[in-house]
Design a protein around this motif. Structure first.
Motif, short mmCIF file in Angstrom:
data_model
loop_
_atom_site.label_atom_id
_atom_site.label_comp_id
_atom_site.label_asym_id
_atom_site.label_seq_id
_atom_site.Cartn_x
_atom_site.Cartn_y
_atom_site.Cartn_z
N PHE A 126 7.78 -10.94 -2.28
CA PHE A 126 6.55 -9.91 -2.50
C PHE A 126 6.81 -9.74 -4.09
O PHE A 126 7.76 -9.69 -4.61
N LEU A 127 5.54 -9.14 -4.67
CA LEU A 127 5.61 -8.87 -5.98
C LEU A 127 5.08 -7.35 -6.00
O LEU A 127 4.10 -7.05 -5.38
N LEU A 128 6.00 -6.54 -6.66
CA LEU A 128 5.52 -5.37 -6.81
C LEU A 128 4.61 -5.09 -8.19
O LEU A 128 4.78 -5.31 -8.96
N VAL A 129 3.42 -4.53 -7.55
CA VAL A 129 2.20 -4.47 -8.54
C VAL A 129 1.85 -2.85 -8.51
O VAL A 129 1.14 -2.36 -7.63
N GLN A 150 2.10 -9.85 -0.97
CA GLN A 150 3.15 -10.32 -0.02
C GLN A 150 3.59 -11.74 0.01
O GLN A 150 4.70 -12.13 0.24
N ASN A 151 2.94 -12.58 -0.59
CA ASN A 151 3.26 -13.89 -0.73
C ASN A 151 3.25 -14.48 -2.14
O ASN A 151 1.98 -14.64 -2.67
N LEU A 177 9.65 -12.63 -11.15
CA LEU A 177 9.12 -14.12 -10.68
C LEU A 177 9.96 -15.03 -11.19
O LEU A 177 9.66 -15.82 -12.22
N LEU A 178 11.07 -15.08 -10.77
CA LEU A 178 12.31 -16.07 -11.40
C LEU A 178 11.92 -17.45 -11.51
O LEU A 178 12.07 -18.24 -12.12
N PRO A 179 11.43 -17.93 -10.18
CA PRO A 179 10.77 -19.59 -10.15
C PRO A 179 9.49 -19.77 -11.10
O PRO A 179 9.55 -20.81 -11.41
#
Length: 149
Positions: free
Chosen positions: A11-14, A21-22, A60-62
């Motif tokens: 998930f991404l913290l915004v 969630q995805n 978002l490392l990838p």
């Protein structure tokens, strides 16, 4: 890990919003000063967030930073076009074509080869057409079902 780095999650913290969630739904992020537009396949309009692109790059490392303004999800690349040694573009399934910064071309190429070799077992491939100097990336199965995002 330093205090301003974040672990890689699904998930991404915004800030100011519920966590996304995805992260695989995110196609690209576009930085504009202290703001970032988040483009995803499940939203018609981008989400405007008051955080820098660097903030999201650490989460978002990838994803691949292709220029000062763009962070992209390599899973949505349909085609990589090298016009010459100093010019490279990424074509997405929706027709969007983004330029890669000259200083980031080599790093982007290495990350793309690494990412797509990771998907070697799936239908995503990377191959080179030497005549036109173009790399073709055939979309993942999730792109085959989505005509436009």
């Amino acid at each position: 890990m330093t205090t301003n780095q974040h672990p890689q999650n699904d998930f991404l913290l915004v800030p100011g919003y519920k966590p996304i969630q995805n992260i695989q739904q995110i196609v690209r992020l576009k930085g504009d000063g202290n703001y970032t537009n988040i483009y995803s396949i499940d939203q018609a309009k981008p989400l405007l967030v008051s955080q820098t692109l660097k903030y999201f790059e650490l989460q978002l490392l990838p994803f691949i930073r292709i220029s000062k303004s763009f962070l992209i999800n390599p899973a949505y690349i349909e085609q990589v076009i090298e016009a010459n040694a100093k010019t490279m573009y990424l074509q997405f399934a929706d027709g969007t074509r983004l330029p890669v910064a000259r200083r980031r071309i080599v790093d982007t190429q290495l990350k793309l080869v690494s990412q797509f070799s990771h998907y070697a077992g799936s239908k995503t491939h990377l191959k080179r057409d030497a005549n036109r100097n173009i790399y073709y990336c055939f979309p993942n199965e999730h792109l085959a079902n989505k005509s436009n995002y």
